[in-house]
Design a protein around this motif. Structure first.
Motif, short mmCIF file in Angstrom:
data_model
loop_
_atom_site.label_atom_id
_atom_site.label_comp_id
_atom_site.label_asym_id
_atom_site.label_seq_id
_atom_site.Cartn_x
_atom_site.Cartn_y
_atom_site.Cartn_z
N ARG A 38 36.86 44.33 -24.51
CA ARG A 38 37.21 43.72 -23.48
C ARG A 38 36.51 43.32 -22.23
NH1 ARG A 38 41.15 48.51 -21.10
NH2 ARG A 38 39.57 50.21 -20.18
N GLN A 39 36.69 42.43 -21.47
CA GLN A 39 35.16 42.32 -20.32
C GLN A 39 36.29 41.65 -19.16
OE1 GLN A 39 32.67 38.81 -21.00
NE2 GLN A 39 31.27 39.52 -19.72
N GLY A 42 33.16 39.68 -13.66
CA GLY A 42 31.78 40.63 -13.29
C GLY A 42 31.98 42.18 -13.61
N LYS A 43 32.19 41.98 -15.01
CA LYS A 43 31.96 43.69 -15.56
C LYS A 43 31.34 43.04 -16.66
CE LYS A 43 34.74 46.69 -13.47
NZ LYS A 43 35.96 47.88 -13.73
N GLN A 44 30.47 43.68 -17.60
CA GLN A 44 29.88 43.86 -18.87
C GLN A 44 30.97 43.89 -20.07
OE1 GLN A 44 26.53 45.90 -19.67
NE2 GLN A 44 24.74 44.47 -18.73
N ARG A 45 30.86 43.45 -21.49
CA ARG A 45 31.93 43.69 -22.04
C ARG A 45 31.64 45.11 -22.51
NH1 ARG A 45 32.55 38.81 -27.02
NH2 ARG A 45 32.95 37.55 -24.15
N GLU A 46 32.87 45.72 -22.85
CA GLU A 46 32.66 46.72 -23.58
C GLU A 46 34.07 47.57 -24.42
OE1 GLU A 46 34.07 49.60 -20.22
OE2 GLU A 46 36.01 48.55 -20.46
N THR A 90 43.06 45.47 -17.05
CA THR A 90 43.01 43.89 -16.84
C THR A 90 41.54 43.74 -17.40
OG1 THR A 90 44.87 43.62 -15.31
CG2 THR A 90 43.24 41.90 -15.08
N ALA A 91 41.90 42.13 -18.59
CA ALA A 91 40.28 42.20 -18.69
C ALA A 91 41.29 40.81 -20.22
CB ALA A 91 39.87 43.26 -19.31
N VAL A 92 39.71 40.21 -20.08
CA VAL A 92 40.43 39.20 -21.27
C VAL A 92 39.68 40.01 -22.51
CG1 VAL A 92 39.30 37.31 -22.75
CG2 VAL A 92 39.55 37.44 -20.41
N TYR A 93 40.49 40.10 -23.47
CA TYR A 93 40.40 40.51 -24.92
C TYR A 93 39.60 40.62 -26.07
CZ TYR A 93 42.35 45.00 -22.55
OH TYR A 93 42.30 46.36 -21.72
N TYR A 94 38.79 40.36 -26.32
CA TYR A 94 38.38 39.50 -27.76
C TYR A 94 38.11 40.47 -29.45
CZ TYR A 94 36.26 36.96 -23.85
OH TYR A 94 35.59 36.04 -23.52
N CYS A 95 38.02 39.94 -30.10
CA CYS A 95 38.21 40.37 -31.20
C CYS A 95 37.51 40.33 -32.22
CB CYS A 95 39.29 40.08 -32.56
SG CYS A 95 39.43 40.58 -34.05
N LYS A 96 36.60 41.28 -33.11
CA LYS A 96 35.03 41.32 -33.53
C LYS A 96 34.93 41.87 -34.74
CE LYS A 96 30.26 42.66 -33.59
NZ LYS A 96 29.43 43.78 -32.50
N GLY A 108 36.52 36.53 -30.98
CA GLY A 108 37.35 35.32 -31.21
C GLY A 108 36.99 34.96 -30.34
N GLN A 109 38.21 33.99 -29.72
CA GLN A 109 37.98 33.05 -28.17
C GLN A 109 38.49 34.64 -27.14
OE1 GLN A 109 37.08 30.08 -27.86
NE2 GLN A 109 37.05 28.96 -29.40
N GLY A 110 39.08 34.62 -27.32
CA GLY A 110 39.84 36.07 -26.47
C GLY A 110 40.81 35.75 -25.89
N THR A 111 42.06 36.40 -25.29
CA THR A 111 43.03 36.38 -25.05
C THR A 111 43.33 37.52 -23.53
OG1 THR A 111 45.79 36.98 -25.53
CG2 THR A 111 44.15 39.01 -26.41
N GLN A 112 43.76 37.49 -23.13
CA GLN A 112 44.06 37.52 -21.66
C GLN A 112 44.90 38.80 -21.34
OE1 GLN A 112 41.93 37.19 -18.37
NE2 GLN A 112 42.95 38.78 -17.25
N VAL A 113 44.15 39.27 -20.19
CA VAL A 113 45.80 40.77 -20.34
C VAL A 113 45.75 40.89 -18.87
CG1 VAL A 113 46.23 43.21 -20.85
CG2 VAL A 113 45.46 41.60 -22.31
N THR A 114 47.11 40.75 -18.28
CA THR A 114 46.95 41.24 -16.17
C THR A 114 47.94 42.39 -16.55
OG1 THR A 114 46.29 38.88 -16.24
CG2 THR A 114 47.01 40.31 -14.04
#
Length: 117
Positions: A38-39, A42-46, A90-96, A108-114
């Motif tokens: 997730r990213q 303003g933060k790095q992907r973790e 809250t972040a954009v979540y990415y599958c790898k 993946g392109q990412g999906t927003q979680v708020t």
């Protein structure tokens, strides 16, 4: 080439739940490890959670006990069940997906979680 498509993101209130899904498609789907990252702005992907082909799992400390990763090797899918969600999730979540050569990886392109009231 492998394509990853995420789904299941959205807006949820604190304390709520969401389930993210990621489906892999393409040729030579010999996937070893699948993971969710997730990213936040303003933060790095973790790394959030990872699961090997034999279902070994690992989680970020911040999500342990709240998130569960699972996969279906036959369908080449990986899910992330997220419970007791917090605003800081809250972040954009990415599958790898990391292939069996341990070198090739796809995102993946990412999906927003708020998470917000």
């Amino acid at each position: 080439q492998v394509q990853l498509v995420e789904s299941g993101g959205g807006l949820v209130q604190p304390g709520g739940s969401l389930r993210l899904s990621c489906a892999a498609s393409g040729s030579n789907l010999s996937i070893h490890t699948m993971a969710w990252y997730r990213q936040a702005p303003g933060k790095q992907r973790e790394l959030v959670a990872v699961i090997t082909r034999r279902a070994g799992t690992n989680y970020a400390e911040s999500v342990k006990g709240r998130f569960t990763i699972s996969r279906d090797n036959a369908k080449n899918t990986v899910d992330l069940q997220m419970n007791s969600l917090k605003p800081e999730d809250t972040a954009v979540y990415y599958c790898k997906a990391v292939m069996s050569d341990y070198r090739t990886a796809y995102w993946g392109q990412g999906t927003q979680v708020t998470v917000s009231s």
